[in-house]
Design a protein around this motif. Structure first.
Motif, short mmCIF file in Angstrom:
data_model
loop_
_atom_site.label_atom_id
_atom_site.label_comp_id
_atom_site.label_asym_id
_atom_site.label_seq_id
_atom_site.Cartn_x
_atom_site.Cartn_y
_atom_site.Cartn_z
N SER A 1 2.38 22.77 -15.14
CA SER A 1 1.17 23.38 -15.68
C SER A 1 -0.01 22.43 -15.71
CB SER A 1 1.45 23.93 -17.09
OG SER A 1 1.89 22.90 -17.94
N ASP A 2 0.23 21.12 -15.80
CA ASP A 2 -0.89 20.18 -15.87
C ASP A 2 -1.54 19.94 -14.51
OD1 ASP A 2 1.27 18.69 -14.85
OD2 ASP A 2 0.42 16.82 -15.62
N ALA A 3 -0.99 20.53 -13.44
CA ALA A 3 -1.64 20.43 -12.13
C ALA A 3 -2.89 21.30 -12.05
CB ALA A 3 -0.67 20.85 -11.03
N LEU A 4 -3.09 22.16 -13.05
CA LEU A 4 -4.30 22.97 -13.19
C LEU A 4 -4.44 24.02 -12.09
CD1 LEU A 4 -6.87 20.26 -14.37
CD2 LEU A 4 -5.33 21.69 -15.74
N LEU A 5 -3.30 24.52 -11.60
CA LEU A 5 -3.35 25.67 -10.70
C LEU A 5 -3.77 26.89 -11.51
CD1 LEU A 5 -2.69 26.66 -7.80
CD2 LEU A 5 -0.41 27.25 -8.67
N PRO A 6 -4.83 27.58 -11.12
CA PRO A 6 -5.28 28.74 -11.90
C PRO A 6 -4.16 29.77 -12.07
CG PRO A 6 -6.93 28.13 -10.28
CD PRO A 6 -5.72 27.30 -9.97
N GLU A 7 -4.11 30.38 -13.22
CA GLU A 7 -3.03 31.31 -13.53
C GLU A 7 -3.01 32.48 -12.55
OE1 GLU A 7 0.35 32.62 -15.26
OE2 GLU A 7 -0.69 30.71 -15.57
N VAL A 8 -4.17 32.91 -12.08
CA VAL A 8 -4.22 34.03 -11.15
C VAL A 8 -3.48 33.68 -9.86
CG1 VAL A 8 -6.44 33.36 -10.12
CG2 VAL A 8 -5.73 35.77 -10.10
N ALA A 9 -3.51 32.41 -9.45
CA ALA A 9 -2.75 31.98 -8.28
C ALA A 9 -1.29 31.73 -8.63
CB ALA A 9 -3.37 30.72 -7.68
N ALA A 10 -1.04 31.10 -9.78
CA ALA A 10 0.34 30.80 -10.17
C ALA A 10 1.17 32.07 -10.30
CB ALA A 10 0.34 30.03 -11.49
N ARG A 11 0.57 33.16 -10.75
CA ARG A 11 1.31 34.42 -10.90
C ARG A 11 1.78 34.97 -9.57
NH1 ARG A 11 -2.79 35.90 -14.72
NH2 ARG A 11 -3.75 37.23 -13.12
N ARG A 12 1.13 34.59 -8.48
CA ARG A 12 1.49 35.11 -7.16
C ARG A 12 2.52 34.25 -6.44
NH1 ARG A 12 -3.91 35.94 -3.97
NH2 ARG A 12 -2.38 36.42 -2.33
N LEU A 13 2.87 33.10 -6.99
CA LEU A 13 3.79 32.20 -6.30
C LEU A 13 5.20 32.78 -6.33
CD1 LEU A 13 2.68 28.62 -7.40
CD2 LEU A 13 2.08 29.88 -5.33
N ARG A 14 5.76 32.97 -5.15
CA ARG A 14 7.12 33.47 -5.02
C ARG A 14 8.12 32.32 -4.96
NH1 ARG A 14 8.67 37.21 0.06
NH2 ARG A 14 7.68 38.83 -1.24
N ARG A 15 7.75 31.24 -4.27
CA ARG A 15 8.73 30.19 -4.02
C ARG A 15 8.00 28.90 -3.63
NH1 ARG A 15 11.00 32.82 -0.73
NH2 ARG A 15 12.60 33.68 -2.10
N ILE A 16 8.63 27.78 -3.95
CA ILE A 16 8.20 26.46 -3.48
C ILE A 16 9.34 25.89 -2.65
CG2 ILE A 16 7.69 24.10 -4.18
CD1 ILE A 16 6.40 25.32 -6.73
N VAL A 17 9.01 25.41 -1.45
CA VAL A 17 9.99 24.71 -0.62
C VAL A 17 9.49 23.27 -0.45
CG1 VAL A 17 11.21 24.62 1.57
CG2 VAL A 17 10.65 26.84 0.54
N ALA A 18 10.14 22.37 -1.15
CA ALA A 18 9.78 20.95 -1.11
C ALA A 18 10.70 20.27 -0.11
CB ALA A 18 9.93 20.34 -2.50
N ILE A 19 10.14 19.85 1.02
CA ILE A 19 10.91 19.28 2.12
C ILE A 19 10.84 17.75 2.03
CG2 ILE A 19 11.21 19.21 4.62
CD1 ILE A 19 9.52 21.85 4.69
N SER A 20 11.99 17.14 1.82
CA SER A 20 12.07 15.67 1.70
C SER A 20 11.03 15.14 0.71
CB SER A 20 11.89 15.01 3.07
OG SER A 20 12.76 15.54 4.02
N PRO A 21 11.01 15.68 -0.49
CA PRO A 21 9.92 15.35 -1.41
C PRO A 21 10.10 14.01 -2.10
CG PRO A 21 11.47 16.77 -2.52
CD PRO A 21 11.96 16.65 -1.08
N LEU A 22 9.00 13.48 -2.55
CA LEU A 22 8.99 12.36 -3.49
C LEU A 22 8.79 12.97 -4.87
CD1 LEU A 22 6.82 10.29 -1.14
CD2 LEU A 22 8.95 9.39 -2.09
N ALA A 23 9.82 12.87 -5.69
CA ALA A 23 9.83 13.57 -6.97
C ALA A 23 9.72 12.65 -8.17
CB ALA A 23 11.10 14.41 -7.10
N ASP A 24 10.10 11.40 -8.01
CA ASP A 24 9.96 10.38 -9.06
C ASP A 24 9.19 9.23 -8.43
OD1 ASP A 24 10.17 8.36 -10.92
OD2 ASP A 24 12.26 8.80 -11.44
#
Length: 264
Positions: free
Chosen positions: A148-171
């Motif tokens: 939530s702190d990434a500040l993606l507007p809620e109108v866009a966040a509500r439309r997100l179906r899926r995230i595919v993180a390919i070889s991500p850096l997570a930490d």
């Protein structure tokens, strides 16, 4: 532990230097082939790098994929990756590919917020569900859109179906021990705040973490850490794939990666 060695991908991939020129060549060829269905350089901010290219299918789009490129937040731009839109476009989806400000001029927290603006702006161009995909540093950035702190507007966040993180850096904390941090300028506080694994309140969007079986152990660890940290995340380890060719299935409409990306 030698953190520079742990996060050095090209040093362990045969003929690694051939990949970026090939990506750029395939990107140019794809843009030329789809020129009547392409809108280039759509702005989402005040700087030249705050823009995205939009690739449209032949008919009305079924939805929007936003692909965020990698390069350790230091390199590349949208024009290098166009070819990886081919699979989703062939399946009837629009694909937006943003550039974003790069380090060292930009801090990672600013890059995260730029990508949030890019997603929101691209979503205004195409109706229907939105799916996010990103590779390496781009995998980190799309994972941050679940926070939530990434500040993606809620109108866009509500439309997100899926995230595919390919070889991500997570930490990001290990990266503070690398030489590249002279440019990334991560301190302990920013490394924690910008790490998706570290408990930022989330939108709880279904997340697929996709990593190559032949990647550096550090990247396999990063994928596992994200999967373990988020109840909404699932892990897929792709046999025989390394950090550069793990992306290749995005070019093919019927590949397992595209199937997973666009699943209902």
């Amino acid at each position: 532990m030698d953190y520079d060695l742990a996060y050095a991908n090209a040093d362990f991939i045969p003929n690694a230097t051939a990949y970026p020129p090939r990506w750029a060549r395939e990107a140019e060829e794809f843009r030329a082939a789809r020129k009547d269905h392409t809108r280039l350089g759509l702005s989402y901010g005040d700087t030249p790098r705050e823009a995205f290219d939009l690739f449209l299918p032949d008919g009305d789009p079924r939805g929007l994929v936003v692909f965020v490129h990698g390069g350790y937040w230091l390199a590349f731009g949208r024009e290098d990756w166009s070819g990886f839109a081919a699979g989703p476009v062939a399946r009837g989806w629009a694909v937006a590919m943003p550039s974003y400000p790069l380090a060292p001029k930009a801090r990672l927290r600013d890059i995260t917020r730029a990508v949030a603006r890019a997603v929101a702006r691209a979503a205004r161009e195409v109706e229907g569900p939105v799916v996010l995909a990103g590779h390496s540093a781009g995998g980190h950035l799309v994972a941050r859109m679940n926070c939530s702190d990434a500040l993606l507007p809620e109108v866009a966040a509500r439309r997100l179906r899926r995230i595919v993180a390919i070889s991500p850096l997570a930490d990001l904390r290990p990266l503070t021990h690398t030489r590249m941090n002279a440019d990334l300028r991560l301190d302990a506080a920013e490394a924690q705040a910008e790490s998706p694994v570290l408990g930022t309140p989330r939108h709880e969007i279904a997340t697929l973490v996709w990593v190559g079986a032949e990647e550096r152990p550090a990247f396999l660890d990063q994928a596992i850490w994200l999967t373990e940290a988020w109840d909404e995340a699932r892990l897929h380890i792709a046999p025989g794939r390394h950090h550069f060719d793990v992306l290749d299935p995005l070019k093919y409409a019927e590949s397992p990666m595209v199937d997973a990306l666009l699943a209902d």
